[in-house]
Scaffold this motif. Structure first.
Motif: not given
Length: 362
Positions: A157-162
């Motif tokens: 799950e792509p993360s904005l902060l990662n």
């Protein structure tokens, strides 16, 4: 008095700095929502676009912005895979056979641009790769024996902060200590290691390989003799869900819920998981585990007037159904209510996984 009411030269210059040109708006706010194949073509528009698309920050934005299903990787056991695109002009990969991987392999699972493949060599190692960037990594050897054809689900799950792709690989495998029981082992890229769960499912229903999906922290597999096996990643608990739909039903996510789509002739019914605790409700309760979400009647003319082979739903979500009819594949769009034939054919016994055309970096 009038001087303060007239827009002066300074005000006009200030507005010119506020408003962006159309080309800048497209570059900054439209490109990240396009599939990878289109972006490769758009690198030839100008030097600014080429630089923008080639940066790691843009790759991160695109992996967040583009989530649409772009096609299917189909593979017959032992043969190189084929890619069936939902749109040949915009969605695709440089090398559908994935020759950049170091060993012969079988595709096992897919999640938001990443593929999980298992080598056909003696060590049966797992590889995580991105078919667009041709980046790949080899996972360490699991602690348990997962068998010849493990039921694994890749969760990313792509993360904005990662900016680094953190993913998990969940494997449901036959227990070596208990007959007809299922155990679970999880690989975490953040930890860089495998861990066997303490949970054991005694439901006597083995999961089917390549049937698993991830929905809101829970992994689901179709069971070989009917029903659905669920494993909660947060609670580290499993349960068996009854399902009264045919074995050809495909699992997916619709409106944030697990869904199953079952074809009968040219009719497809889509049900969503409404209440997993319906069997504990009081008598005469109207609560049901499954609720019908969609009922679709496909145009038989799309299949040449005669669908000789039974239809099978290989993927389902809120936007599209991907359907197999013999060696051919079709896509049903929920918005337009139209069904179209996809370019590309496969063998009858080919195994398929859905794919998102993403720039995600491993």
């Amino acid at each position: 008095m009038d001087r303060g009411k007239r827009p002066g030269k300074f005000l006009g210059e200030r507005h010119n700095k506020i408003y962006m040109d159309l080309k800048d708006i497209i570059r900054e706010h439209a490109l990240p929502f396009l599939p990878a194949k289109s972006l490769f073509r758009f690198q030839g528009v100008c030097r600014d676009w080429k630089y923008q698309i080639s940066t790691p920050f843009f790759a991160h934005k695109q992996s967040l912005g583009f989530r649409a299903i772009s096609g299917l990787f189909c593979q017959t056991l032992g043969d190189p895979p084929l890619f069936v695109s939902t749109d040949l002009k915009s969605c695709g990969v440089p090398d559908p056979s994935l020759k950049f991987l170091p060993v012969p392999f079988d595709i096992k699972s897919s999640s938001n641009g990443l593929l999980c493949c298992q080598g056909c060599t003696e060590d049966k190692a797992f590889y995580i790769c991105n078919p667009v960037t041709q980046q790949w990594t080899k996972l360490p050897k699991p602690n348990a024996d997962h068998g010849p054809d493990p039921a694994v689900v890749l969760v990313f799950e792509p993360s904005l902060l990662n900016f680094v792709a953190d993913y998990k690989l969940i494997c449901a495998f036959p227990s070596a200590d208990f007959d007809d029981a299922t155990e679970f082992e999880i690989y975490s890229s953040k930890e860089g290691s495998w861990k066997i769960s303490g949970e054991i499912c005694f439901a006597c229903r083995m999961p089917m390989p390549r049937s698993g999906v991830h929905v809101n922290g829970v992994v689901y597999w179709r069971a070989k003799h009917g029903g659905i096996l669920a494993f909660d990643l947060t609670k580290d608990r499993s349960r068996f869900l009854q399902s009264y739909f045919g074995g050809s039903g495909g699992l997916g996510m619709m409106d944030g819920k697990l869904c199953t789509a079952h074809a009968s002739g040219c009719s497809i019914k889509v049900h969503v998981l409404a209440n997993v605790h319906s069997n504990t409700m009081q008598m005469n309760s109207n609560s049901r585990m499954w609720e019908e979400k969609e009922r679709i009647l496909l145009d038989n003319q799309v299949f040449g007037g005669d669908a000789l082979d039974p239809l099978a739903v290989v993927f389902a979500n809120s936007d599209v159904l991907l359907i197999q009819n013999g060696k051919k594949f079709y896509a049903y769009d929920f918005k337009s209510k139209e069904t179209k034939l996809l370019h590309g054919v496969s063998e009858h016994d080919a195994k398929c996984v859905a794919y998102v055309n993403s720039f995600v970096c491993i």
